[in-house]
Design a protein around this motif. Structure first.
Motif, short mmCIF file in Angstrom:
data_model
loop_
_atom_site.label_atom_id
_atom_site.label_comp_id
_atom_site.label_asym_id
_atom_site.label_seq_id
_atom_site.Cartn_x
_atom_site.Cartn_y
_atom_site.Cartn_z
N LEU A 28 0.87 -1.03 0.33
CA LEU A 28 -0.29 -0.18 -0.53
C LEU A 28 0.52 1.12 -0.01
O LEU A 28 1.60 1.35 0.66
CB LEU A 28 -0.67 -0.13 1.11
CG LEU A 28 -1.77 -1.11 1.42
CD1 LEU A 28 -2.42 -0.99 2.40
CD2 LEU A 28 -2.81 -0.87 0.36
N GLU A 29 -0.58 2.85 -0.01
CA GLU A 29 1.14 3.59 -0.42
C GLU A 29 -0.13 4.55 0.18
O GLU A 29 -1.08 4.28 -0.06
CB GLU A 29 1.64 4.10 -1.55
CG GLU A 29 0.35 4.56 -3.24
CD GLU A 29 0.92 4.68 -4.83
OE1 GLU A 29 2.36 4.17 -4.27
OE2 GLU A 29 0.00 5.29 -4.99
N VAL A 30 0.39 5.69 0.52
CA VAL A 30 -0.20 6.71 1.52
C VAL A 30 -0.70 7.15 0.38
O VAL A 30 0.41 7.83 -0.47
CB VAL A 30 0.69 7.67 2.70
CG1 VAL A 30 -0.36 8.86 3.03
CG2 VAL A 30 0.86 7.00 3.73
N HIS A 31 -1.30 7.63 0.06
CA HIS A 31 -2.12 8.62 -0.78
C HIS A 31 -2.61 10.27 -0.23
O HIS A 31 -1.71 11.01 -1.54
CB HIS A 31 -3.79 8.19 -1.00
CG HIS A 31 -4.32 9.07 -2.10
ND1 HIS A 31 -4.65 10.31 -1.84
CD2 HIS A 31 -4.63 9.65 -3.32
CE1 HIS A 31 -5.35 11.62 -2.87
NE2 HIS A 31 -5.50 10.76 -4.17
N SER A 32 -2.64 11.09 0.45
CA SER A 32 -3.05 11.72 1.26
C SER A 32 -2.93 11.81 3.03
O SER A 32 -3.53 11.09 3.35
CB SER A 32 -3.12 13.04 0.49
OG SER A 32 -4.98 12.22 0.28
N MET A 33 -2.65 12.98 3.40
CA MET A 33 -3.25 12.78 5.16
C MET A 33 -3.85 14.57 4.77
O MET A 33 -3.23 15.25 4.06
CB MET A 33 -1.97 12.84 5.97
CG MET A 33 -1.25 11.44 5.89
SD MET A 33 -0.35 11.47 7.33
CE MET A 33 1.26 12.36 7.06
N ALA A 40 -9.52 16.82 1.71
CA ALA A 40 -9.58 15.40 1.40
C ALA A 40 -10.14 15.20 -0.03
O ALA A 40 -9.86 15.11 -1.16
CB ALA A 40 -10.30 14.42 1.90
N LEU A 41 -11.68 15.68 0.34
CA LEU A 41 -12.66 15.91 -1.46
C LEU A 41 -11.81 16.56 -2.65
O LEU A 41 -12.42 15.70 -3.93
CB LEU A 41 -14.14 16.61 -1.06
CG LEU A 41 -14.84 16.56 -2.05
CD1 LEU A 41 -15.09 14.92 -2.95
CD2 LEU A 41 -16.13 17.14 -1.68
N GLU A 42 -10.95 17.58 -2.33
CA GLU A 42 -10.35 18.78 -3.31
C GLU A 42 -9.44 17.23 -3.52
O GLU A 42 -9.21 17.31 -5.37
CB GLU A 42 -9.93 19.77 -2.99
CG GLU A 42 -8.99 20.64 -3.47
CD GLU A 42 -8.68 21.97 -3.19
OE1 GLU A 42 -7.77 22.21 -3.68
OE2 GLU A 42 -9.44 22.37 -2.23
N ARG A 43 -8.18 16.90 -2.76
CA ARG A 43 -7.52 16.22 -3.59
C ARG A 43 -8.27 14.72 -4.32
O ARG A 43 -7.42 14.39 -5.05
CB ARG A 43 -6.54 15.68 -2.20
CG ARG A 43 -5.70 16.83 -1.27
CD ARG A 43 -4.43 16.53 -1.99
NE ARG A 43 -4.08 18.07 -1.46
CZ ARG A 43 -3.18 17.42 -0.01
NH1 ARG A 43 -2.93 16.17 0.53
NH2 ARG A 43 -2.25 18.23 1.03
N ALA A 44 -8.92 14.16 -3.35
CA ALA A 44 -9.57 13.20 -4.25
C ALA A 44 -10.05 13.67 -6.04
O ALA A 44 -10.46 12.54 -6.46
CB ALA A 44 -11.02 12.48 -3.21
N GLN A 45 -10.77 14.15 -5.79
CA GLN A 45 -10.76 14.95 -7.43
C GLN A 45 -10.18 15.24 -8.02
O GLN A 45 -10.23 14.97 -9.35
CB GLN A 45 -11.77 16.80 -6.95
CG GLN A 45 -13.41 16.03 -6.75
CD GLN A 45 -14.09 17.89 -5.94
OE1 GLN A 45 -12.84 18.42 -5.98
NE2 GLN A 45 -15.03 18.03 -6.13
N ALA A 46 -8.86 15.78 -7.96
CA ALA A 46 -7.56 15.33 -8.52
C ALA A 46 -7.30 14.16 -8.71
O ALA A 46 -6.57 13.38 -10.27
CB ALA A 46 -6.10 16.16 -7.88
N ARG A 72 -20.18 8.69 -4.41
CA ARG A 72 -20.92 9.43 -5.41
C ARG A 72 -19.59 9.60 -6.79
O ARG A 72 -19.91 8.90 -7.72
CB ARG A 72 -21.00 10.83 -5.79
CG ARG A 72 -22.98 11.28 -5.49
CD ARG A 72 -23.81 12.27 -5.00
NE ARG A 72 -22.83 12.87 -4.21
CZ ARG A 72 -23.60 12.63 -2.64
NH1 ARG A 72 -24.00 11.85 -2.90
NH2 ARG A 72 -22.73 13.57 -1.82
N LEU A 73 -18.25 9.37 -7.05
CA LEU A 73 -17.21 9.73 -7.26
C LEU A 73 -16.57 8.42 -7.39
O LEU A 73 -16.55 8.35 -8.80
CB LEU A 73 -16.30 10.72 -6.89
CG LEU A 73 -16.45 12.25 -6.59
CD1 LEU A 73 -15.12 12.85 -5.86
CD2 LEU A 73 -16.24 12.40 -7.78
N LYS A 74 -16.72 7.30 -6.76
CA LYS A 74 -15.91 6.18 -6.52
C LYS A 74 -17.34 5.12 -6.41
O LYS A 74 -16.59 4.86 -4.47
CB LYS A 74 -14.55 5.98 -6.27
CG LYS A 74 -14.04 4.83 -7.14
CD LYS A 74 -12.68 4.58 -5.96
CE LYS A 74 -11.99 3.07 -7.12
NZ LYS A 74 -10.27 3.51 -6.18
#
Length: 533
Positions: A28-33, A40-46, A72-74
């Protein structure tokens, strides 16, 4: 490797999880903190993570709202709630949102989180494998359907449409003749070499055609698509026998729409040829066979459009022998002058003459190949050009060309791509005077050329020019001119029906005997022997 997003307004919790979880061991890898749900939503949209671990109570956007947006996104994103709130109401909300787990911070242990992440990773991998299996099954199903329909069309057109055994299984493809008349339309996909670079899987091309044509089943219920080889297919449109409207005119707008969908979705250029309607298996077989054998006429149609058999050009058993010498010389000269505009006009003129003659496509391609080959040989004779293409590849490429329009575009592109080579060739000589002299010879090959006139053209002394030419090329200038003329004579003798006298005159020799003597000296045989007279 899957990615994990961690969201909590308590930064020490994020640091603790980041440091205590064996990420590499879990693959696994850390996507973001992130400090809250909005970030978090802004990071996920990217870039969407595979797993999210989130707190509930956070400023700007809480964890429950964040999970709702991420779902809704995934929809298949894996979600874990990490909270200090033991309120049953939150757990109920989490269950309704299909959250994968709910962990209280005060009881959280690193090995517990690691075990949970391993389980979620395994679930994601299992889901992906299931998706792949379903895709393989669907692909196999589509492939079998394609093979069945392709085989049906082959049987339908076998023996000139007289073998009716295909009709027994036609109902499985949706073809029946009870109260129906079928209108066949051939779909020919052009510019195949360009298409195959974008879609190297030939089956994918037929699937793309099938997907684009699927809309016709809703617009014109009962429409059937039968593939034929890698670049053709047959559309069959059903009409009631009692229908009085013009069948041909009724399908034109649908075919134009299909052509637009193919172009936009897959970059496929398609010509549609409407055949003769048929109310019985034998008639439909003959109509389909007539469309499949229309390749010669379709060569003279545009790359895209809707046509009928009445609009199909008729080809003849003509020849392009008389047009070839002039076309070759003009194309060669335009290429040597590196004049793209002149080259394009010259190639278009050649194709206009071909279109007027309406010869068989195979003959047109054969003479086009001769132009390319003779152009190469000319450069080799002048010691300016090294072979940079395979005749086998050229022959195969020409074979894939479906229309005269495509042939012209490809031929022009062929020369344009090689024009930069001329600059390199010309730089091989250290003296521009020699290059200009060689170009002068090439452009005036049909005239009597003397050393003095070329020296005058270059504004240099003739004796100096003679020594300079010999030093730079290794040839005496007159020998060079004679060699160039003899190579041109070989072309004219082999590729035209000119008499020896006409060839001699074309190259600036007034005396046929003198020309024959020079030819034998350079080639090793008389002009008649070379031609095989």
């Amino acid at each position: 490797m899957y990615s994990v997003m961690m969201v909590d307004d308590d930064y020490p919790v994020l640091e603790y999880l980041s440091a205590s979880i064996p990420w590499k061991e879990l693959r696994l890898e850390v996507h973001s903190m992130c400090k809250n749900g909005a970030v978090a939503l802004e990071r996920a949209q990217a870039s969407l993570p595979d797993i999210v671990i989130t707190d509930i109570g956070m400023p700007q956007m809480d964890g429950i709202e964040l999970i709702g947006e991420l779902k809704r996104l995934k929809p298949d994103i894996r979600c874990v709630i990490l909270s200090c709130m033991g309120d049953f109401a939150y757990a109920q909300q989490a269950v309704r949102m299909q959250v994968d787990d709910y962990v209280l911070k005060e009881t959280m242990r690193p090995e517990q989180i690691a075990s949970l992440l391993r389980k979620l990773s395994d679930q994601i991998a299992a889901g992906e494998e299931q998706t792949r299996q379903l895709a393989r099954m669907q692909s196999k199903k589509e492939e079998n359907a394609l093979l069945f329909r392709q085989g049906l069309l082959e049987r339908m057109t076998a023996d000139g449409g007289r073998d009716l055994s295909w009709a027994e299984g036609a109902a499985d493809a949706g073809i029946d003749f009870e109260g129906k008349v079928w209108l066949p339309v051939l779909v020919a996909m052009n510019r195949w070499s360009e298409l195959s670079r974008r879609m190297p899987d030939e089956r994918a091309v037929q699937i793309s055609l099938g997907q684009a044509a699927a809309g016709l089943a809703y617009e014109l219920p009962g429409t059937v698509l039968l593939p034929h080889g890698r670049r053709e297919a047959m559309l069959l449109f059903p009409f009631r026998r009692s229908l009085t409207e013009m069948k041909v005119e009724s399908v034109r707008p649908f075919l134009r729409g299909l052509g637009e969908r193919l172009s936009q979705a897959s970059g496929i250029c398609a010509t549609f040829l409407i055949g003769i309607s048929a109310a019985a298996p034998a008639a439909l077989g003959r109509a389909a066979e007539q469309l499949l054998s229309s390749g010669a006429g379709r060569f003279y149609l545009p790359d895209e459009g809707v046509f009928t058999l009445a609009e199909l050009p008729v080809t003849v058993e003509g020849d392009l022998h008389a047009l070839y010498p002039e076309a070759l010389q003009r194309i060669r000269d335009a290429f040597l002058e590196e004049d793209e505009a002149l080259l394009e006009r010259t190639i278009r003129d050649w194709l206009d003459q071909v279109r007027e003659k309406r010869c068989r496509p195979e003959l047109v391609k054969e003479w086009t190949l001769k132009i390319l080959y003779d152009n190469q040989m000319r450069f080799l004779a002048l010691q300016h050009y090294q072979s940079i293409f395979s005749m086998e590849v050229l022959h195969r490429t020409l074979g894939d060309i479906g229309t005269l329009q495509e042939l012209g575009d490809w031929m022009l592109q062929f020369f344009k791509e090689r024009m930069p080579l001329l600059g390199l060739i010309y730089k091989q000589s250290r003296r521009s005077e020699i290059l200009r002299a060689q170009q002068y010879v090439s452009h005036n090959i049909g005239s009597k050329i003397t050393l003095e006139e070329v020296a005058d053209m270059l504004h240099i002394n003739s004796s100096y020019f003679s020594r300079l030419f010999k030093r730079e090329t290794g040839y005496n200038f007159i020998q060079y001119v004679t060699t160039a003329k003899m190579e041109r004579a070989k072309e004219l003798l082999a590729r035209s029906n000119m008499s020896v006298e006409e060839v001699a005159a074309r190259l600036g020799y007034e005396n046929k005997s003198y020309f024959a003597k020079l030819f034998k000296k350079h080639i090793g045989g008389t002009p008649g022997e070379y031609r095989g007279d």
